[in-house]
Motif scaffolding. Structure first.
Motif, PDB file in Angstrom:
ATOM      1  N   ALA A  59      27.733  67.991  22.194  1.00 27.78           N
ATOM      2  CA  ALA A  59      28.532  66.581  21.910  1.00 27.78           C
ATOM      3  C   ALA A  59      27.958  65.317  22.738  1.00 27.78           C
ATOM      4  CB  ALA A  59      30.187  66.662  22.348  1.00 27.78           C
ATOM      5  N   ILE A  60      27.663  65.881  23.948  1.00 27.14           N
ATOM      6  CA  ILE A  60      26.788  64.810  24.866  1.00 27.14           C
ATOM      7  C   ILE A  60      25.471  64.341  24.092  1.00 27.14           C
ATOM      8  CG2 ILE A  60      25.842  64.432  26.962  1.00 27.14           C
ATOM      9  CD1 ILE A  60      28.314  66.212  28.097  1.00 27.14           C
ATOM     10  N   GLU A  61      24.922  65.437  23.785  1.00 31.51           N
ATOM     11  CA  GLU A  61      23.673  64.977  23.163  1.00 31.51           C
ATOM     12  C   GLU A  61      23.804  64.141  22.062  1.00 31.51           C
ATOM     13  OE1 GLU A  61      19.856  67.956  22.132  1.00 31.51           O
ATOM     14  OE2 GLU A  61      21.358  67.957  20.727  1.00 31.51           O
ATOM     15  N   GLY A  69      16.050  59.826  21.395  1.00 31.40           N
ATOM     16  CA  GLY A  69      16.702  58.716  21.418  1.00 31.40           C
ATOM     17  C   GLY A  69      16.983  57.991  22.835  1.00 31.40           C
ATOM     18  N   GLY A  70      16.395  58.706  23.629  1.00 31.12           N
ATOM     19  CA  GLY A  70      16.499  58.332  25.122  1.00 31.12           C
ATOM     20  C   GLY A  70      17.731  58.808  25.951  1.00 31.12           C
TER      21      GLY A  70
END
Length: 115
Positions: A59-61, A69-70
């Protein structure tokens, strides 16, 4: 294990911004789906810590755009969660977001039968 209010926190865009909403979309639904019947744990409303960490890292990714995507990389987040939570990955955790829906059975299992 820390309580919901005293667990780790990460900074995402805005309290109700895109990253925050994306993170919740990819944590709340999967956790509740896995925990619903308790298939993996034997207790409805719970999931295993290892499952919760995996859901959270993904989820954090997703919320931050990932490494390309930085943002955050799932493997890096997973490593940090593994270092933070030393409990065994089979440890049961709450898979019910709404505390009002936590049953006595869930509470007893999570508290090891202690009040």
């Amino acid at each position: 294990m820390p309580s919901l209010g005293s667990g780790p926190a990460i900074c995402l865009e805005g309290g109700s911004g895109k990253e925050q909403n994306t993170a919740h979309k990819h944590t709340d639904r999967p956790a509740q789906r896995i925990a619903k019947n308790g298939t993996s744990t034997g207790v409805a409303g719970t999931l295993k810590l290892g499952q919760a960490k995996g859901i959270s890292a993904r989820a954090i990714e997703k919320a931050t755009g990932g490494k390309k995507g930085g943002g955050c990389d799932r493997k890096d987040i997973q490593k940090q969660l593994d270092e933070l939570f030393k409990a065994h990955n089979d440890t049961l955790v709450r898979g019910v977001k709404d505390a009002r829906k936590v049953t006595d059975v869930i509470r007893d299992i999570l508290n090891g039968g202690k009040d």
